[in-house]
Write an enzyme that holds these catalytic residues in place. Sequence first.
Site, short mmCIF file in Angstrom:
data_model
loop_
_atom_site.label_atom_id
_atom_site.label_comp_id
_atom_site.label_asym_id
_atom_site.label_seq_id
_atom_site.Cartn_x
_atom_site.Cartn_y
_atom_site.Cartn_z
N ARG A 1 -18.01 15.00 -21.91
CA ARG A 1 -16.71 14.67 -21.35
C ARG A 1 -15.68 14.71 -22.47
O ARG A 1 -16.02 14.63 -23.65
CB ARG A 1 -16.72 13.26 -20.73
CG ARG A 1 -17.65 13.10 -19.53
CD ARG A 1 -17.16 13.88 -18.32
NE ARG A 1 -18.06 13.75 -17.18
CZ ARG A 1 -19.05 14.59 -16.89
NH1 ARG A 1 -19.29 15.63 -17.67
NH2 ARG A 1 -19.78 14.42 -15.81
N VAL B 1 -18.00 4.77 -18.19
CA VAL B 1 -19.21 4.64 -19.02
C VAL B 1 -18.89 3.92 -20.34
O VAL B 1 -19.73 3.19 -20.86
CB VAL B 1 -19.83 6.04 -19.26
CG1 VAL B 1 -18.91 6.96 -20.01
CG2 VAL B 1 -21.16 5.95 -19.96
N ARG C 1 -28.04 12.41 -11.91
CA ARG C 1 -27.41 12.17 -10.61
C ARG C 1 -26.90 13.48 -10.04
O ARG C 1 -26.26 14.27 -10.77
CB ARG C 1 -26.27 11.17 -10.76
CG ARG C 1 -26.80 9.75 -10.88
CD ARG C 1 -25.73 8.74 -10.66
NE ARG C 1 -24.83 8.67 -11.78
CZ ARG C 1 -24.33 7.55 -12.26
NH1 ARG C 1 -24.64 6.40 -11.71
NH2 ARG C 1 -23.50 7.55 -13.27
N ASP D 1 0.86 -1.18 0.00
CA ASP D 1 0.00 0.00 0.00
C ASP D 1 0.91 1.24 0.00
O ASP D 1 1.91 1.26 0.71
CB ASP D 1 -0.88 -0.04 1.26
CG ASP D 1 -2.04 0.94 1.16
OD1 ASP D 1 -1.78 2.16 1.14
OD2 ASP D 1 -3.18 0.48 1.08
N TYR E 1 -12.42 13.87 -3.86
CA TYR E 1 -11.43 13.36 -4.82
C TYR E 1 -10.77 14.52 -5.58
O TYR E 1 -9.56 14.58 -5.74
CB TYR E 1 -12.11 12.38 -5.79
CG TYR E 1 -11.28 11.96 -6.98
CD1 TYR E 1 -10.22 11.07 -6.83
CD2 TYR E 1 -11.56 12.43 -8.27
CE1 TYR E 1 -9.46 10.67 -7.93
CE2 TYR E 1 -10.82 12.04 -9.36
CZ TYR E 1 -9.77 11.15 -9.19
OH TYR E 1 -9.02 10.76 -10.27
#
Length: 310
Positions: free
Chosen positions: A212, A188, A269, A54, A145
């Site tokens: 996008r 997507v 959304r 990690d 993020y």
Amino acid sequence: MKALVTGGAGFIGSHMVDRLVGEGREVRVIDNLSSGEQRLGFLKTAGVEVDRLDIREVQSAKLIESFRPDEIYHFAAQMDVRRSVVDPIYDADVNVLGTLTILGAAAKVGARVITASSGGCIYGEADPDRFPLDEQTPKNPDSPYGITKSVMEDYLRFYKSVSGLQYANLALGNVYGPRQDPAGEAGVVAIFGLRLLKGEPCYIFGDGTQTRDYVYVGDVIQAFFAASCKGEGETFNIGTGLQTSVNDLYGILAEICGVDAEPEYKPARAGELARSCLNSAKAGRLLGWSPQKNLDDGLAETVEFLRTQL
Ligand SMILES: NC(=O)c1ccc[n+]([C@@H]2O[C@H](COP(=O)([O-])OP(=O)(O)OC[C@H]3O[C@@H](n4cnc5c(N)ncnc54)[C@H](O)[C@@H]3O)[C@@H](O)[C@H]2O)c1
């Protein structure tokens, strides 16, 4: 030359490994395999072992200190926007503290770092007059993020000024191509592609006019490779400058898959960006980079790959 790739079992990272091996680099990968396990076969084919670590662990820093790479390509991240909203502490833990572990070790051994940021998420919902967005666009991240990717650039500058860290930071559009994960930022493409190939219905959230900037993974790898020796201390937007709506993306994919069914529409959304599109003129000037793959060809190659996964 020695190169280390964090997140090297990931979608973009595994393509980077292939390129670096092809360029004759001695390559090592740090990946905790939280999402990259299905790509281990590609790394095996490339002859590269994965250190299952990690990036937040001190062992990752120790590995960098013992391997002493010339270059570090930093892809490992918590990259799920929705997860970042639900669990911002985990997002910051991986994307901030994990990144600091890598940057600190890189500074110690004098490795150049090339980092993956997100052009969609750091600029957020920008002024429509600014599109396509260049690197001067005010940062306006609207998710944890986006915040952690934005702050990474501040830390890069900090390490450069205090430790002489050499870096380039690439803010990517929506990357698509073979090996991509349906959960990624351009997920997507994989979601529609797989559903169309299986004859399943595809759902569009909202009216499908949201856009996008879809950039092919092979082009993105070329940008990272160019940034390994150019563009010191800079951030570059890496995209095509073209906006594609979800409706148009569905139309192209449906045609490639030979399906004439209409998509099904669901309520929009909350928090989804209306548009995203990047100006990569700076990468053209300083990295000699420009996107080469047009969307139709790139999507056709992606669908070919998805067919092999069914
Ligand atoms: N895919 C896109 O469209 C896109 C767009 C903008 C930015 N990015 C950035 O590019 C990078 C790579 O994206 P990707 O699409 O290849 O993602 P990915 O999820 O396919 O790859 C990430 C890899 O990192 C590994 N990883 C996650 N957390 C880790 C941790 N704590 N320690 C070690 N390894 C860890 C995962 O197992 C995975 O193999 C990410 O930093 C992402 O934020 C991607």
